[in-house]
Design a protein around this motif. Structure first.
Motif, PDB file in Angstrom:
ATOM      1  N   SER A 102       0.828  -1.199   0.000  1.00 23.86           N
ATOM      2  CA  SER A 102       0.000   0.000   0.000  1.00 23.86           C
ATOM      3  C   SER A 102       0.863   1.249   0.000  1.00 23.86           C
ATOM      4  CB  SER A 102      -0.958   0.009   1.194  1.00 23.86           C
ATOM      5  OG  SER A 102      -0.248   0.124   2.409  1.00 23.86           O
ATOM      6  N   ASP A 103       0.280   2.335  -0.442  1.00 23.74           N
ATOM      7  CA  ASP A 103       0.901   3.653  -0.402  1.00 23.74           C
ATOM      8  C   ASP A 103      -0.126   4.557   0.278  1.00 23.74           C
ATOM      9  OD1 ASP A 103       1.851   6.221  -0.857  1.00 23.74           O
ATOM     10  OD2 ASP A 103       2.694   5.694  -2.808  1.00 23.74           O
ATOM     11  N   VAL A 104       0.097   4.798   1.567  1.00 22.81           N
ATOM     12  CA  VAL A 104      -0.888   5.563   2.329  1.00 22.81           C
ATOM     13  C   VAL A 104      -1.034   6.983   1.783  1.00 22.81           C
ATOM     14  CG1 VAL A 104      -1.427   6.482   4.606  1.00 22.81           C
ATOM     15  CG2 VAL A 104      -0.541   4.164   4.393  1.00 22.81           C
ATOM     16  N   ALA A 105       0.057   7.553   1.326  1.00 25.97           N
ATOM     17  CA  ALA A 105       0.007   8.916   0.789  1.00 25.97           C
ATOM     18  C   ALA A 105      -0.898   8.997  -0.435  1.00 25.97           C
ATOM     19  CB  ALA A 105       1.408   9.394   0.447  1.00 25.97           C
ATOM     20  N   LYS A 106      -0.986   7.902  -1.177  1.00 29.00           N
ATOM     21  CA  LYS A 106      -1.839   7.853  -2.367  1.00 29.00           C
ATOM     22  C   LYS A 106      -3.172   7.174  -2.085  1.00 29.00           C
ATOM     23  CE  LYS A 106       1.967   7.909  -5.694  1.00 29.00           C
ATOM     24  NZ  LYS A 106       2.620   7.210  -6.833  1.00 29.00           N
ATOM     25  N   ASN A 107      -3.372   6.775  -0.821  1.00 30.79           N
ATOM     26  CA  ASN A 107      -4.613   6.077  -0.461  1.00 30.79           C
ATOM     27  C   ASN A 107      -4.859   4.858  -1.340  1.00 30.79           C
ATOM     28  OD1 ASN A 107      -5.677   7.310   1.843  1.00 30.79           O
ATOM     29  ND2 ASN A 107      -7.672   7.652   0.886  1.00 30.79           N
ATOM     30  N   SER A 108      -3.798   4.170  -1.666  1.00 28.00           N
ATOM     31  CA  SER A 108      -3.879   3.082  -2.639  1.00 28.00           C
ATOM     32  C   SER A 108      -3.292   1.784  -2.111  1.00 28.00           C
ATOM     33  CB  SER A 108      -3.133   3.463  -3.922  1.00 28.00           C
ATOM     34  OG  SER A 108      -3.716   4.584  -4.531  1.00 28.00           O
ATOM     35  N   VAL A 109      -3.896   0.702  -2.540  1.00 29.41           N
ATOM     36  CA  VAL A 109      -3.403  -0.639  -2.256  1.00 29.41           C
ATOM     37  C   VAL A 109      -3.176  -1.345  -3.593  1.00 29.41           C
ATOM     38  CG1 VAL A 109      -3.986  -2.884  -1.259  1.00 29.41           C
ATOM     39  CG2 VAL A 109      -4.522  -0.782  -0.010  1.00 29.41           C
ATOM     40  N   TYR A 110      -2.122  -2.147  -3.632  1.00 32.44           N
ATOM     41  CA  TYR A 110      -1.741  -2.798  -4.873  1.00 32.44           C
ATOM     42  C   TYR A 110      -1.641  -4.309  -4.677  1.00 32.44           C
ATOM     43  CZ  TYR A 110      -0.227   2.005  -5.549  1.00 32.44           C
ATOM     44  OH  TYR A 110      -0.180   3.375  -5.612  1.00 32.44           O
ATOM     45  N   LEU A 111      -1.929  -5.021  -5.738  1.00 30.13           N
ATOM     46  CA  LEU A 111      -1.689  -6.460  -5.765  1.00 30.13           C
ATOM     47  C   LEU A 111      -0.785  -6.735  -6.961  1.00 30.13           C
ATOM     48  CD1 LEU A 111      -2.404  -9.176  -4.379  1.00 30.13           C
ATOM     49  CD2 LEU A 111      -4.115  -9.486  -6.189  1.00 30.13           C
ATOM     50  N   GLN A 112       0.465  -7.030  -6.665  1.00 29.85           N
ATOM     51  CA  GLN A 112       1.433  -7.354  -7.698  1.00 29.85           C
ATOM     52  C   GLN A 112       1.334  -8.843  -7.980  1.00 29.85           C
ATOM     53  OE1 GLN A 112       3.588  -5.329  -9.474  1.00 29.85           O
ATOM     54  NE2 GLN A 112       4.217  -7.136 -10.646  1.00 29.85           N
ATOM     55  N   MET A 113       1.067  -9.175  -9.232  1.00 27.79           N
ATOM     56  CA  MET A 113       0.896 -10.571  -9.627  1.00 27.79           C
ATOM     57  C   MET A 113       2.065 -10.957 -10.526  1.00 27.79           C
ATOM     58  SD  MET A 113      -3.157 -10.260 -10.564  1.00 27.79           S
ATOM     59  CE  MET A 113      -3.293 -11.977 -11.052  1.00 27.79           C
ATOM     60  N   ASP A 114       2.919 -11.810 -10.027  1.00 20.27           N
ATOM     61  CA  ASP A 114       4.061 -12.313 -10.800  1.00 20.27           C
ATOM     62  C   ASP A 114       3.882 -13.800 -11.092  1.00 20.27           C
ATOM     63  OD1 ASP A 114       6.160 -10.250  -8.753  1.00 20.27           O
ATOM     64  OD2 ASP A 114       5.425  -9.819 -10.769  1.00 20.27           O
ATOM     65  N   SER A 115       4.359 -14.202 -12.233  1.00 18.19           N
ATOM     66  CA  SER A 115       4.259 -15.601 -12.668  1.00 18.19           C
ATOM     67  C   SER A 115       2.854 -16.158 -12.535  1.00 18.19           C
ATOM     68  CB  SER A 115       5.246 -16.464 -11.861  1.00 18.19           C
ATOM     69  OG  SER A 115       6.568 -16.030 -12.063  1.00 18.19           O
ATOM     70  N   PRO A 116       1.865 -15.452 -13.040  1.00 24.99           N
ATOM     71  CA  PRO A 116       0.501 -15.984 -12.949  1.00 24.99           C
ATOM     72  C   PRO A 116       0.333 -17.203 -13.846  1.00 24.99           C
ATOM     73  CG  PRO A 116       0.520 -14.053 -14.355  1.00 24.99           C
ATOM     74  CD  PRO A 116       1.904 -14.161 -13.764  1.00 24.99           C
TER      75      PRO A 116
END
Length: 126
Positions: free
Chosen positions: A72-86
């Motif tokens: 997450s990046d609290v300053a951007k109010n954002s959460v991310y899901l990085q998907m590798d080798s799907p």
């Protein structure tokens, strides 16, 4: 209720990479834990990962551990899901959800969440 807007997703090749984003509007991200769920055709909804933005703690299911990363990046109010080798097994509609930080990541796929993103389709195919 928290308002969540998702972006990212689409078509990705097996073994590639993709990042999903979930932006909370109107409230501080630190008030919430954000979980990612997914729903594949003909399968039950699956809870896959969560981050409690109050303390930064995370949880992730074994089926994606080592391949997916939540952040997450609290300053951007954002959460991310990085998907590798799907793989093709990761093809699904992905949804981000919000619950208060006191509930945190003690949630399940069939729980009642405070807010939902609109969903984004991820298709893993060559």
């Amino acid at each position: 209720q928290p308002q969540l807007v998702q972006s990212g997703g689409g078509l990705v090749q097996p073994g590639g990479s993709l990042r999903l984003s979930c932006v909370l509007s109107g409230r501080s991200l630190k008030l919430y834990a954000i979980a990612w769920l997914r729903q594949a055709p003909g399968k039950e909804r699956e809870w896959i990962s969560c981050i409690n933005n109050r303390d930064g703690s995370t949880k992730i299911v074994d089926s994606v551990k080592g391949r997916f990363t939540i952040s997450s990046d609290v300053a951007k109010n954002s959460v991310y899901l990085q998907m590798d080798s799907p793989t093709s097994e990761d093809t699904a509609l992905y949804l981000c959800t919000a619950v208060d930080h006191l509930t945190g990541c003690n949630t399940h796929a069939d729980d009642v969440f405070d807010g939902w993103g609109q969903g984004t389709q991820v298709t893993v195919s060559s």
